[in-house]
Design a protein around this motif. Structure first.
Motif, PDB file in Angstrom:
ATOM      1  N   GLY A   1       5.892  -7.501  -1.079  1.00  0.00           N
ATOM      2  CA  GLY A   1       5.537  -8.981  -1.046  1.00  0.00           C
ATOM      3  C   GLY A   1       4.843  -8.730  -0.245  1.00  0.00           C
ATOM      4  O   GLY A   1       4.089  -8.328   0.168  1.00  0.00           O
ATOM      5  N   LEU A   2       4.763 -10.294   0.118  1.00  0.00           N
ATOM      6  CA  LEU A   2       3.374 -10.843   0.924  1.00  0.00           C
ATOM      7  C   LEU A   2       4.749 -11.674   2.318  1.00  0.00           C
ATOM      8  O   LEU A   2       5.179 -11.629   2.324  1.00  0.00           O
ATOM      9  CB  LEU A   2       2.828 -11.691   0.149  1.00  0.00           C
ATOM     10  N   VAL A   3       3.922 -11.405   3.176  1.00  0.00           N
ATOM     11  CA  VAL A   3       4.719 -10.956   4.317  1.00  0.00           C
ATOM     12  C   VAL A   3       3.002 -11.081   5.831  1.00  0.00           C
ATOM     13  O   VAL A   3       1.949 -10.839   5.599  1.00  0.00           O
ATOM     14  CB  VAL A   3       5.501 -10.037   5.267  1.00  0.00           C
ATOM     15  N   GLN A   4       3.991 -11.988   6.640  1.00  0.00           N
ATOM     16  CA  GLN A   4       2.730 -12.257   8.011  1.00  0.00           C
ATOM     17  C   GLN A   4       2.496 -11.087   8.372  1.00  0.00           C
ATOM     18  O   GLN A   4       3.633 -10.529   8.615  1.00  0.00           O
ATOM     19  CB  GLN A   4       3.447 -13.568   8.202  1.00  0.00           C
ATOM     20  N   THR A   5       1.623 -10.966   9.516  1.00  0.00           N
ATOM     21  CA  THR A   5       1.207 -10.389  10.396  1.00  0.00           C
ATOM     22  C   THR A   5       2.483 -10.630  11.422  1.00  0.00           C
ATOM     23  O   THR A   5       3.328 -11.473  11.993  1.00  0.00           O
ATOM     24  CB  THR A   5      -0.139 -10.570  10.778  1.00  0.00           C
TER      25      THR A   5
ATOM     26  N   PRO B   1      -2.490  -6.184   9.398  1.00  0.00           N
ATOM     27  CA  PRO B   1      -3.048  -6.220   7.755  1.00  0.00           C
ATOM     28  C   PRO B   1      -3.218  -4.671   7.033  1.00  0.00           C
ATOM     29  O   PRO B   1      -3.400  -4.837   5.955  1.00  0.00           O
ATOM     30  CB  PRO B   1      -3.878  -6.443   8.166  1.00  0.00           C
ATOM     31  N   GLU B   2      -3.285  -3.172   7.862  1.00  0.00           N
ATOM     32  CA  GLU B   2      -3.775  -2.440   7.677  1.00  0.00           C
ATOM     33  C   GLU B   2      -2.374  -1.323   7.039  1.00  0.00           C
ATOM     34  O   GLU B   2      -2.492  -1.098   6.621  1.00  0.00           O
ATOM     35  CB  GLU B   2      -4.301  -1.919   8.963  1.00  0.00           C
ATOM     36  N   ASP B   3      -1.233  -2.079   6.532  1.00  0.00           N
ATOM     37  CA  ASP B   3      -0.030  -1.501   6.079  1.00  0.00           C
ATOM     38  C   ASP B   3       0.276  -2.006   4.767  1.00  0.00           C
ATOM     39  O   ASP B   3       0.611  -2.233   3.522  1.00  0.00           O
ATOM     40  CB  ASP B   3       0.897  -1.966   6.612  1.00  0.00           C
ATOM     41  N   THR B   4      -1.296  -3.183   4.465  1.00  0.00           N
ATOM     42  CA  THR B   4      -1.114  -3.321   3.017  1.00  0.00           C
ATOM     43  C   THR B   4      -1.942  -2.411   2.255  1.00  0.00           C
ATOM     44  O   THR B   4      -2.339  -1.949   2.260  1.00  0.00           O
ATOM     45  CB  THR B   4      -2.916  -4.454   2.792  1.00  0.00           C
ATOM     46  N   ALA B   5      -0.764  -2.155   0.890  1.00  0.00           N
ATOM     47  CA  ALA B   5      -0.864  -1.346   0.164  1.00  0.00           C
ATOM     48  C   ALA B   5      -0.098  -1.084  -1.313  1.00  0.00           C
ATOM     49  O   ALA B   5       1.754  -1.999  -1.315  1.00  0.00           O
ATOM     50  CB  ALA B   5      -1.470   0.087   0.866  1.00  0.00           C
ATOM     51  N   VAL B   6      -0.133  -0.730  -1.906  1.00  0.00           N
ATOM     52  CA  VAL B   6       1.032   0.521  -3.307  1.00  0.00           C
ATOM     53  C   VAL B   6       1.631   0.809  -2.356  1.00  0.00           C
ATOM     54  O   VAL B   6       1.164   2.219  -1.533  1.00  0.00           O
ATOM     55  CB  VAL B   6       0.593   0.754  -4.407  1.00  0.00           C
TER      56      VAL B   6
ATOM     57  N   GLN C   1       7.186   4.178  -9.840  1.00  0.00           N
ATOM     58  CA  GLN C   1       5.935   3.250 -10.207  1.00  0.00           C
ATOM     59  C   GLN C   1       5.120   2.313  -9.321  1.00  0.00           C
ATOM     60  O   GLN C   1       3.616   1.972  -9.133  1.00  0.00           O
ATOM     61  CB  GLN C   1       6.466   2.417 -11.438  1.00  0.00           C
ATOM     62  N   GLY C   2       5.594   2.011  -8.361  1.00  0.00           N
ATOM     63  CA  GLY C   2       5.662   1.583  -6.546  1.00  0.00           C
ATOM     64  C   GLY C   2       5.316   1.035  -6.644  1.00  0.00           C
ATOM     65  O   GLY C   2       5.506  -0.333  -7.724  1.00  0.00           O
ATOM     66  N   THR C   3       5.391  -0.536  -5.077  1.00  0.00           N
ATOM     67  CA  THR C   3       5.856  -1.696  -5.030  1.00  0.00           C
ATOM     68  C   THR C   3       4.534  -2.910  -4.314  1.00  0.00           C
ATOM     69  O   THR C   3       4.495  -1.954  -2.668  1.00  0.00           O
ATOM     70  CB  THR C   3       7.085  -2.022  -5.044  1.00  0.00           C
ATOM     71  N   GLN C   4       4.017  -3.107  -4.119  1.00  0.00           N
ATOM     72  CA  GLN C   4       2.516  -3.681  -3.772  1.00  0.00           C
ATOM     73  C   GLN C   4       3.940  -4.552  -2.491  1.00  0.00           C
ATOM     74  O   GLN C   4       4.599  -5.674  -2.090  1.00  0.00           O
ATOM     75  CB  GLN C   4       1.954  -5.080  -4.398  1.00  0.00           C
ATOM     76  N   VAL C   5       3.166  -4.531  -1.382  1.00  0.00           N
ATOM     77  CA  VAL C   5       3.178  -4.859  -0.519  1.00  0.00           C
ATOM     78  C   VAL C   5       1.795  -5.591   0.891  1.00  0.00           C
ATOM     79  O   VAL C   5       1.231  -4.582   0.764  1.00  0.00           O
ATOM     80  CB  VAL C   5       4.151  -3.625   0.516  1.00  0.00           C
ATOM     81  N   THR C   6       1.668  -6.563   0.849  1.00  0.00           N
ATOM     82  CA  THR C   6       0.080  -7.099   1.445  1.00  0.00           C
ATOM     83  C   THR C   6       1.111  -8.335   2.743  1.00  0.00           C
ATOM     84  O   THR C   6       1.825  -8.694   2.752  1.00  0.00           O
ATOM     85  CB  THR C   6       0.246  -8.484   0.235  1.00  0.00           C
ATOM     86  N   VAL C   7       0.245  -7.636   4.272  1.00  0.00           N
ATOM     87  CA  VAL C   7       0.089  -8.077   4.748  1.00  0.00           C
ATOM     88  C   VAL C   7      -0.623  -9.137   4.947  1.00  0.00           C
ATOM     89  O   VAL C   7      -1.663  -8.988   5.192  1.00  0.00           O
ATOM     90  CB  VAL C   7       0.545  -7.250   5.801  1.00  0.00           C
ATOM     91  N   SER C   8      -0.886 -10.589   5.217  1.00  0.00           N
ATOM     92  CA  SER C   8      -1.348 -11.487   6.023  1.00  0.00           C
ATOM     93  C   SER C   8      -1.567 -11.340   7.605  1.00  0.00           C
ATOM     94  O   SER C   8      -1.067 -11.515   7.951  1.00  0.00           O
ATOM     95  CB  SER C   8      -1.249 -12.552   4.959  1.00  0.00           C
TER      96      SER C   8
END
Length: 122
Positions: free
Chosen positions: A10-14, A87-92, A114-121
């Motif tokens: 999912g999406l998470v903040q720094t 933020p540099e941890d953002t990846a599948v 299949q992978g899961t998206q991780v997005t760090v804002s």
């Protein structure tokens, strides 16, 4: 038929945390070394860490001290607890299974999720 199914991205903040799960089926889970990898856009798939059947863990230098891998052999599940996200941890993020022995090379793994998206804002 072997299946590895990741969840929890999912999406998470720094500075935040996420916990990924990988549920395995169709294989004798306890016989496999379980690895976590990640792939950012335009980059190679990199080893994050892994866990032996004994529970012994190893990590890449970039995540050591922030990420924790565990496994529940009764549930055929491996976890990746990610803290202090950047933020540099953002990846599948992918989990993978390798028969018996330890490896950090993608070529050595028998099965992949299949992978899961991780997005760090930021």
């Amino acid at each position: 038929q072997v299946q590895l199914v990741e969840s929890g991205g999912g999406l998470v903040q720094t500075g935040g945390s996420l916990r990924l799960s990988c549920a395995a089926s169709g294989l004798t889970f306890i016989n496999y070394f379980m690895g976590w990898f990640r792939q950012a856009p335009g980059k190679e798939r990199d080893f994050v860490g892994g866990i032996k059947t004994s529970g012994e863990t190893l990590y890449s230098a970039s995540v050591k001290g922030r990420f924790t891998i565990s496994r529940d052999n009764a549930k055929n599940t491996v976890y990746l607890q990610m803290n202090s996200l950047r933020p540099e941890d953002t990846a599948v993020y992918y989990c993978a299974a390798r028969w018996a022995s330890v490896s950090s090379s993608t070529a050595d793994y028998n099965y992949w999720g299949q992978g899961t998206q991780v997005t760090v804002s930021s």
